[in-house]
Design a protein around this motif. Structure first.
Motif, PDB file in Angstrom:
ATOM      1  N   LYS A   9      44.523 -18.984  71.967  1.00 50.73           N
ATOM      2  CA  LYS A   9      43.611 -19.163  73.096  1.00 50.73           C
ATOM      3  C   LYS A   9      43.382 -17.895  73.908  1.00 50.73           C
ATOM      4  CE  LYS A   9      47.046 -21.241  76.142  1.00 50.73           C
ATOM      5  NZ  LYS A   9      47.399 -22.466  76.858  1.00 50.73           N
ATOM      6  N   GLU A  10      44.367 -17.036  74.037  1.00 49.44           N
ATOM      7  CA  GLU A  10      44.165 -15.780  74.783  1.00 49.44           C
ATOM      8  C   GLU A  10      43.118 -14.923  74.083  1.00 49.44           C
ATOM      9  OE1 GLU A  10      45.602 -15.048  77.715  1.00 49.44           O
ATOM     10  OE2 GLU A  10      46.636 -16.980  77.658  1.00 49.44           O
ATOM     11  N   ARG A  11      43.280 -14.771  72.795  1.00 47.94           N
ATOM     12  CA  ARG A  11      42.338 -13.965  72.022  1.00 47.94           C
ATOM     13  C   ARG A  11      40.957 -14.611  71.992  1.00 47.94           C
ATOM     14  NH1 ARG A  11      42.561 -12.353  65.692  1.00 47.94           N
ATOM     15  NH2 ARG A  11      41.074 -10.674  65.843  1.00 47.94           N
ATOM     16  N   VAL A  12      40.924 -15.928  71.783  1.00 48.33           N
ATOM     17  CA  VAL A  12      39.650 -16.650  71.760  1.00 48.33           C
ATOM     18  C   VAL A  12      38.919 -16.462  73.085  1.00 48.33           C
ATOM     19  CG1 VAL A  12      38.610 -18.952  71.680  1.00 48.33           C
ATOM     20  CG2 VAL A  12      40.371 -18.329  70.012  1.00 48.33           C
ATOM     21  N   TRP A  13      39.627 -16.637  74.197  1.00 45.86           N
ATOM     22  CA  TRP A  13      38.984 -16.495  75.505  1.00 45.86           C
ATOM     23  C   TRP A  13      38.460 -15.078  75.714  1.00 45.86           C
ATOM     24  CZ3 TRP A  13      36.511 -19.335  78.591  1.00 45.86           C
ATOM     25  CH2 TRP A  13      36.175 -18.880  79.865  1.00 45.86           C
ATOM     26  N   ASN A  14      39.256 -14.081  75.350  1.00 47.54           N
ATOM     27  CA  ASN A  14      38.806 -12.698  75.496  1.00 47.54           C
ATOM     28  C   ASN A  14      37.535 -12.445  74.693  1.00 47.54           C
ATOM     29  OD1 ASN A  14      40.834 -11.921  77.263  1.00 47.54           O
ATOM     30  ND2 ASN A  14      42.210 -11.293  75.628  1.00 47.54           N
ATOM     31  N   LEU A  15      37.470 -12.989  73.486  1.00 50.98           N
ATOM     32  CA  LEU A  15      36.274 -12.819  72.660  1.00 50.98           C
ATOM     33  C   LEU A  15      35.066 -13.520  73.283  1.00 50.98           C
ATOM     34  CD1 LEU A  15      37.901 -13.224  69.150  1.00 50.98           C
ATOM     35  CD2 LEU A  15      36.919 -11.126  70.102  1.00 50.98           C
ATOM     36  N   ILE A  16      35.270 -14.719  73.801  1.00 53.46           N
ATOM     37  CA  ILE A  16      34.170 -15.441  74.455  1.00 53.46           C
ATOM     38  C   ILE A  16      33.658 -14.643  75.647  1.00 53.46           C
ATOM     39  CG2 ILE A  16      33.598 -17.501  75.815  1.00 53.46           C
ATOM     40  CD1 ILE A  16      35.489 -19.059  73.902  1.00 53.46           C
ATOM     41  N   GLU A  17      34.570 -14.113  76.443  1.00 52.16           N
ATOM     42  CA  GLU A  17      34.163 -13.317  77.600  1.00 52.16           C
ATOM     43  C   GLU A  17      33.391 -12.064  77.200  1.00 52.16           C
ATOM     44  OE1 GLU A  17      37.804 -12.784  79.943  1.00 52.16           O
ATOM     45  OE2 GLU A  17      36.818 -14.072  81.427  1.00 52.16           O
ATOM     46  N   GLN A  18      33.657 -11.560  75.997  1.00 53.70           N
ATOM     47  CA  GLN A  18      32.958 -10.375  75.509  1.00 53.70           C
ATOM     48  C   GLN A  18      31.641 -10.719  74.826  1.00 53.70           C
ATOM     49  OE1 GLN A  18      35.603  -7.898  73.144  1.00 53.70           O
ATOM     50  NE2 GLN A  18      37.313  -8.413  74.482  1.00 53.70           N
ATOM     51  N   GLY A  19      31.273 -12.015  74.829  1.00 48.53           N
ATOM     52  CA  GLY A  19      29.982 -12.413  74.275  1.00 48.53           C
ATOM     53  C   GLY A  19      30.019 -12.924  72.849  1.00 48.53           C
ATOM     54  N   ALA A  20      31.190 -13.292  72.363  1.00 48.65           N
ATOM     55  CA  ALA A  20      31.307 -13.777  70.981  1.00 48.65           C
ATOM     56  C   ALA A  20      30.401 -14.976  70.737  1.00 48.65           C
ATOM     57  CB  ALA A  20      32.753 -14.162  70.686  1.00 48.65           C
ATOM     58  N   ILE A  21      29.941 -15.084  69.512  1.00 47.48           N
ATOM     59  CA  ILE A  21      29.206 -16.250  69.042  1.00 47.48           C
ATOM     60  C   ILE A  21      30.183 -17.085  68.216  1.00 47.48           C
ATOM     61  CG2 ILE A  21      27.302 -17.075  67.620  1.00 47.48           C
ATOM     62  CD1 ILE A  21      25.902 -14.378  68.270  1.00 47.48           C
ATOM     63  N   ILE A  22      30.280 -18.353  68.545  1.00 44.73           N
ATOM     64  CA  ILE A  22      31.219 -19.251  67.868  1.00 44.73           C
ATOM     65  C   ILE A  22      30.451 -20.051  66.833  1.00 44.73           C
ATOM     66  CG2 ILE A  22      32.822 -21.170  68.194  1.00 44.73           C
ATOM     67  CD1 ILE A  22      32.873 -20.169  71.225  1.00 44.73           C
ATOM     68  N   TYR A  23      30.855 -19.938  65.574  1.00 48.16           N
ATOM     69  CA  TYR A  23      30.252 -20.702  64.487  1.00 48.16           C
ATOM     70  C   TYR A  23      31.254 -21.755  64.040  1.00 48.16           C
ATOM     71  CZ  TYR A  23      26.745 -17.024  64.096  1.00 48.16           C
ATOM     72  OH  TYR A  23      25.736 -16.145  64.358  1.00 48.16           O
ATOM     73  N   VAL A  24      30.826 -23.002  64.029  1.00 44.67           N
ATOM     74  CA  VAL A  24      31.676 -24.092  63.572  1.00 44.67           C
ATOM     75  C   VAL A  24      31.009 -24.698  62.346  1.00 44.67           C
ATOM     76  CG1 VAL A  24      32.754 -26.292  64.161  1.00 44.67           C
ATOM     77  CG2 VAL A  24      32.467 -24.540  65.924  1.00 44.67           C
ATOM     78  N   CYS A  25      31.718 -24.675  61.247  1.00 47.05           N
ATOM     79  CA  CYS A  25      31.193 -25.184  59.988  1.00 47.05           C
ATOM     80  C   CYS A  25      32.215 -26.147  59.408  1.00 47.05           C
ATOM     81  CB  CYS A  25      30.939 -24.021  59.031  1.00 47.05           C
ATOM     82  SG  CYS A  25      30.251 -24.521  57.457  1.00 47.05           S
ATOM     83  N   GLY A  26      31.786 -27.373  59.109  1.00 45.67           N
ATOM     84  CA  GLY A  26      32.699 -28.331  58.505  1.00 45.67           C
ATOM     85  C   GLY A  26      32.363 -29.747  58.908  1.00 45.67           C
ATOM     86  N   ASP A  27      33.371 -30.556  58.943  1.00 43.93           N
ATOM     87  CA  ASP A  27      33.253 -31.984  59.227  1.00 43.93           C
ATOM     88  C   ASP A  27      32.815 -32.206  60.669  1.00 43.93           C
ATOM     89  OD1 ASP A  27      33.634 -34.678  59.750  1.00 43.93           O
ATOM     90  OD2 ASP A  27      35.558 -34.786  58.726  1.00 43.93           O
ATOM     91  N   GLY A  28      31.592 -32.716  60.830  1.00 41.00           N
ATOM     92  CA  GLY A  28      31.052 -32.960  62.158  1.00 41.00           C
ATOM     93  C   GLY A  28      31.595 -34.202  62.821  1.00 41.00           C
TER      94      GLY A  28
END
Length: 75
Positions: A9-28
């Motif tokens: 979560k620390e790394r994920v949050w830092n990436l989101i704050e830097q403008g990351a685009i989150i791609y979710v692929c799989g079971d909806g």
């Protein structure tokens, strides 16, 4: 997947704050809602937001093409 998001979560949050685009692929039906919940939980922890604000945040990411889904119905 959601377990990894939570564990990192620390790394994920830092990436989101830097403008990351989150791609979710799989079971909806199962995986995507759990990933979304994990992301919203991270946002709420960081911001002190309530559940409604968390939902608005993830919806806003989607509207800005920063939360992108390629999902299908699981069997």
């Amino acid at each position: 997947m959601q377990n990894l998001v939570t564990a990192e979560k620390e790394r994920v949050w830092n990436l989101i704050e830097q403008g990351a685009i989150i791609y979710v692929c799989g079971d909806g039906g199962k995986m995507e809602p759990d990933v979304k919940a994990a992301l919203v939980a991270i946002y709420r922890e960081r911001s002190g937001a309530d559940a409604d604000a968390g939902q608005r945040w993830i919806d806003d990411l989607g509207a800005k093409n920063r939360y992108v889904l390629d999902v299908w119905a699981g069997g």
